[in-house]
Design an enzyme around this catalytic site. Sequence first.
Site, PDB file in Angstrom:
ATOM      1  N   GLU A 246       0.947  -1.402   0.066  1.00  0.00           N
ATOM      2  CA  GLU A 246      -0.374   0.148  -0.032  1.00  0.00           C
ATOM      3  C   GLU A 246       1.052   1.044   0.108  1.00  0.00           C
ATOM      4  O   GLU A 246       1.666   1.215   0.749  1.00  0.00           O
ATOM      5  CB  GLU A 246      -0.521  -0.070   1.389  1.00  0.00           C
ATOM      6  N   CYS A 280      -3.146   8.124   3.804  1.00  0.00           N
ATOM      7  CA  CYS A 280      -2.983   7.739   2.704  1.00  0.00           C
ATOM      8  C   CYS A 280      -4.797   8.162   1.147  1.00  0.00           C
ATOM      9  O   CYS A 280      -3.993   8.367   0.077  1.00  0.00           O
ATOM     10  CB  CYS A 280      -2.189   6.168   2.111  1.00  0.00           C
TER      11      CYS A 280
END
Length: 502
Positions: A246, A280
């Site tokens: 990720e 994020c």
Amino acid sequence: MATVLPEGTANNTAERTFDSLNPATDEVVGTYPITTPAEVDAAVARAHDAARFWDELGFAGRAQRLRKWKSIITRRLPELCALVRAETGKPEGDAQLEIVLAIEHIEWAAKHAKKILGPQRRSPGLLLANNAASVEYHPLGVVGAIGPWNYPVYTPLGSITYALAAGNAVVFKPSEHTPGVGKWLVDTFAEAVPEQPVLQLITGFGETGAALAASDVDKIAFTGSAATGKKVMATAAQRLTPVVIEGGGKDAVLVDADADLDAAADATVWGACANAGQTCAGVERAYVHEKVYDDFVAKVVEKVGTVRGGSDMDAQYGPMTMRSQIDVIRRHVEDALERGGKAVYGGLDSIGERTVQPIVLVDVPEDAAAVREETFGPTVTIAKVRDMDEAVARANASTYGLGSAVFTRGKGVDIARRLRTGATSINAPLSFAGIASLPFGGHGDSGFGRIHGPEGLREFARPKAIARQRFSPPLSLTSFSRTKATEKLVARMMRVLHGRSR
């Protein structure tokens, strides 16, 4: 050997330790050892032994232990919230939000692991109808998890929880900025599972993370920058160790002409500024239909005017956890302004020594750093578009592809399907991240693989196909005793079953 998570400062003592610092005060929160490569290998070896114990507990046994861990975390929630605040600077309310979401994920994984990973019957097809076909999922063995500092509970547990529920042991390296949170999680798990080191902690900087990526683990789960993710992959590739990455995002919110502008503006401000923008899947870009652009910008400016960052108890978000990120924010804002962009709220003066106040930019060129690169601060660019076709095209013109949001009264699903991101929320900010049954992950520089949901459980398991012959076949196809007559009969059957176009 690749360098992983290089930020931080070591305390050069004989014991090789480093300090975790409160970003608001630079006060030492705790001192932790720098785990050496040899110690990493030893931890992984212990994990392989523990993995056998953990696997043998079965789904029910693991679920019982995971729920016990969940209960400990829940009862000691204020304690963990205070520790998260001390190491990240975020308000305790934000710390609580990420922890309660993580608790929900623990329960979901514990409850659903057997259904998703247990034996499942499959159709054997006509030619092999004499077989019973099934698939089941076995644990990989040992998973190495490298966690981030921005959400030190929610994000790493998105990998760790699902890996544990699938039957794996885990060796966990938290960020060097939040080792205390990592230790707290590992210690409380040990209270629930005292027999074996099923979840172990290693701490340190790049050398420690690189050693984990190079070790005898069966998979690496990494959250961090795309650049560091590539280094993790390069190191893991030496052993053909699979990875789930990720790697951040540059997420956009799209606002159509029929949108609820108050809701869209509120979501944009929250998505851009929550956790000091250190999210994020937070909002960094907004593409707004020209018919409502002016009204939307005005509402964003009004709403962001009530938001303030700081280290006091009344601040809505805290200081930047990693001081070097302030230089990135300053560079992006300077570049945007120099290239014709305008700050309709805040500006360069909003960037302090520890805390960055909200910044709203408009008229920023699409090739500016503030639009192309991950800023990871409480900033957002707002652009006017002719329609949602243009909005989708601009949103997709990014190397990232993690999350996105759409605000519209009628075409949300259609627009969401056209966005090249791993997840999209409609008329709400980041709702996909809180729904445990939904997979989370992206593509491009946002990485690959999925955590959460059924896909997250399968990410940490290997499928095993089993075919069992129930009776001798009427037509023997997999034998040298096969006859020409059998071959002709099979060819005739295929023409009848599959030879016609429909």
